[in-house]
Motif scaffolding. Sequence first.
Motif, PDB file in Angstrom:
ATOM      1  N   GLU A 152     -65.423  93.749  -9.468  1.00 13.11           N
ATOM      2  CA  GLU A 152     -66.275  94.834  -8.960  1.00 13.11           C
ATOM      3  C   GLU A 152     -65.791  96.184  -9.480  1.00 13.11           C
ATOM      4  OE1 GLU A 152     -67.330  92.523  -4.744  1.00 13.11           O
ATOM      5  OE2 GLU A 152     -65.855  94.139  -4.754  1.00 13.11           O
ATOM      6  N   ASP A 160     -73.585 104.120  -9.906  1.00  9.51           N
ATOM      7  CA  ASP A 160     -73.258 103.516  -8.605  1.00  9.51           C
ATOM      8  C   ASP A 160     -72.578 104.507  -7.665  1.00  9.51           C
ATOM      9  OD1 ASP A 160     -74.205 101.006  -9.370  1.00  9.51           O
ATOM     10  OD2 ASP A 160     -72.254 100.370 -10.165  1.00  9.51           O
ATOM     11  N   LYS A 169     -71.946 102.092  -4.660  1.00 10.98           N
ATOM     12  CA  LYS A 169     -72.698 100.832  -4.629  1.00 10.98           C
ATOM     13  C   LYS A 169     -71.908  99.783  -5.400  1.00 10.98           C
ATOM     14  CE  LYS A 169     -76.516 100.044  -7.050  1.00 10.98           C
ATOM     15  NZ  LYS A 169     -77.886 100.280  -7.505  1.00 10.98           N
ATOM     16  N   ILE A 170     -71.659  98.649  -4.762  1.00 11.56           N
ATOM     17  CA  ILE A 170     -70.859  97.584  -5.369  1.00 11.56           C
ATOM     18  C   ILE A 170     -71.737  96.373  -5.624  1.00 11.56           C
ATOM     19  CG2 ILE A 170     -68.848  96.072  -5.057  1.00 11.56           C
ATOM     20  CD1 ILE A 170     -68.167  99.079  -5.178  1.00 11.56           C
ATOM     21  N   THR A 171     -71.600  95.786  -6.822  1.00 13.16           N
ATOM     22  CA  THR A 171     -72.277  94.528  -7.121  1.00 13.16           C
ATOM     23  C   THR A 171     -71.229  93.433  -7.037  1.00 13.16           C
ATOM     24  OG1 THR A 171     -73.829  95.681  -8.564  1.00 13.16           O
ATOM     25  CG2 THR A 171     -73.694  93.287  -8.803  1.00 13.16           C
ATOM     26  N   ASN A 175     -74.225  88.584  -7.595  1.00  9.36           N
ATOM     27  CA  ASN A 175     -75.024  89.813  -7.775  1.00  9.36           C
ATOM     28  C   ASN A 175     -75.491  90.430  -6.462  1.00  9.36           C
ATOM     29  OD1 ASN A 175     -74.881  90.149 -10.549  1.00  9.36           O
ATOM     30  ND2 ASN A 175     -76.472  88.633 -10.898  1.00  9.36           N
ATOM     31  N   LYS A 176     -74.781  90.121  -5.359  1.00  7.87           N
ATOM     32  CA  LYS A 176     -75.139  90.729  -4.072  1.00  7.87           C
ATOM     33  C   LYS A 176     -74.610  92.156  -4.046  1.00  7.87           C
ATOM     34  CE  LYS A 176     -75.428  86.557  -1.285  1.00  7.87           C
ATOM     35  NZ  LYS A 176     -74.942  85.543  -2.217  1.00  7.87           N
ATOM     36  N   GLN A 177     -75.463  93.083  -3.591  1.00  6.18           N
ATOM     37  CA  GLN A 177     -75.053  94.491  -3.588  1.00  6.18           C
ATOM     38  C   GLN A 177     -74.741  94.970  -2.174  1.00  6.18           C
ATOM     39  OE1 GLN A 177     -78.276  96.364  -5.819  1.00  6.18           O
ATOM     40  NE2 GLN A 177     -77.039  96.204  -7.666  1.00  6.18           N
ATOM     41  N   ARG A 178     -73.768  95.863  -2.107  1.00  2.13           N
ATOM     42  CA  ARG A 178     -73.408  96.460  -0.813  1.00  2.13           C
ATOM     43  C   ARG A 178     -72.971  97.895  -1.068  1.00  2.13           C
ATOM     44  NH1 ARG A 178     -68.846  93.653  -2.488  1.00  2.13           N
ATOM     45  NH2 ARG A 178     -66.820  94.651  -2.098  1.00  2.13           N
ATOM     46  N   GLY A 270     -67.649  92.551   1.712  1.00  2.00           N
ATOM     47  CA  GLY A 270     -68.766  91.803   1.131  1.00  2.00           C
ATOM     48  C   GLY A 270     -68.632  90.315   1.311  1.00  2.00           C
TER      49      GLY A 270
END
Length: 299
Positions: A152, A160, A169-171, A175-178, A270
Amino acid sequence: MSTWQSYIKEYQNYLRLERGLSKNTIENYTFDIEKLVLFLEQNDIVVSPIQISEETIQEFVYAISSKVNARSQSRIISGLKSFFNYLIFEDYRNDSPLELIEVPKIGRKLPDTLATEEIDALIAAIDLSTPEGERNKAMLETLYSCGLRVSELIGLKLSDLFFEEGFIKITGKGNKQRFVPVGQSTIKYITSYVNLIRVHYPVQKGHEDTLFLNRRGKQLTRAMVFTIIKDLAVKINLNKTISPHTFRHSFATHLLENGADLRSIQLMLGHESITTTEVYMHLDRKFLSEVLKNFHPRA
């Protein structure tokens, strides 16, 4: 063994497209199957994934048990179970040859945690007289203050950074983003690196939006971040086995010790499941005694 390769390729596509797993995770899953394929080749056993029997798998497990520790053995068996379950899912097989294979029992192994003073010492040991030093400081501050995975961190983009709102913003995996909150001091280090150091890098095509660049203007590799951290540990004579993940583990542990709740930590890390977050909670008895004393009515 070409039949194995075609099934492995289909499995990789399934992991990527339907399970949304990262390239690194897919490589790890494939690595476990290739160990089995190598065993078959070395022992002149010609059998496809559809025909392979439980006895052959048992022979393989017995062969690797003398070469790898229980943890690695457990991971390989788990990886193979996933592959054969996929074959059942696709109606290639009716049963799994790993149905009755037992996974060796292993305890939960927790990585070392760094004390705040040790993290400060590691960051203080960075040579700031070089452009890479300024970049490394910004990276390690981000790694620790946001609790990121190394993948990440290196994948962070300029687009981001939502500093006005106080988030990045973290991928993450699959590929889930948080969105993760970022503190003022970390914002200061990143901004300083971007405005004073990164502007002088020869940015390569395709990396215009990449936040942390190597000298050639490309995205850093995971291995490079590992090396930076290991070299700093040697520099300050830190007698602990540390990696980028140690910073993430320390982030979670320090938050918990200072009163944060597990659910909040889960969202920031995450994790899909709260049980994954609990693995990180490496708490000493003294801290638990304090919790009991402060919060239980009968203490």
